[in-house]
Design a protein around this motif. Structure first.
Motif: not given
Length: 138
Positions: A18-22, A49-52, A65-68, A75-78
């Motif tokens: 997750e850190h590398f993803c950020c 989401d919290n990590a970012l 969590r959504e594109s808006l 955007v972070i989503s399954p």
């Protein structure tokens, strides 16, 4: 065909991925890319989401969590989301991976993560992609 990059981490654990993803998502956003981070479930989306929010203490990394309607560049989503870069943190090859221009797979040092990564690497190859690997020591 999208460019596919595998980032092979020397570290173990979900936190390392997750850190590398950020880091990767932030860099891509700063270079003008839109990013979708595909996660396995809502719990993983919430953690990322919290990590970012806390990843870079001196600046705001716009995400959600959504594109808006395109207002969120990360955007972070399954579920599928817009973005020219897909960072895949799931254990499976996403059905819509060919809709992006770039795919990033982050593989940590745990053997189960490495094994599912090897499977996805072969799946990308069989689909016609030429995955590149990058070893990340820290």
């Amino acid at each position: 065909m999208p460019r596919v990059d595998f980032y092979i981490l020397a570290l173990e654990g979900t936190e390392a991925r997750e850190h590398f993803c950020c880091r990767l998502a932030t860099r891509a956003w700063r270079e003008g890319h839109t990013v979708q981070v595909r996660v396995a479930d809502e719990a993983a989306a919430e953690r990322l989401d919290n990590a970012l929010w806390t990843f870079d203490e001196v600046s705001f990394i716009p995400h959600g969590r959504e594109s808006l309607d395109g207002d969120n560049p990360i955007v972070i989503s399954p579920a599928p989301a817009p973005g020219d870069l897909m960072i895949n943190l799931t254990d499976a090859l996403p059905d819509d991976w060919t809709t992006c221009t770039r795919i990033a797979e982050i593989i940590s040092a745990e053997e189960p993560i490495r094994q599912t990564g090897r499977t996805r690497y072969r799946d990308y190859q069989q689909a016609g992609a030429t995955p590149q690997t990058h070893r990340i020591e820290s």
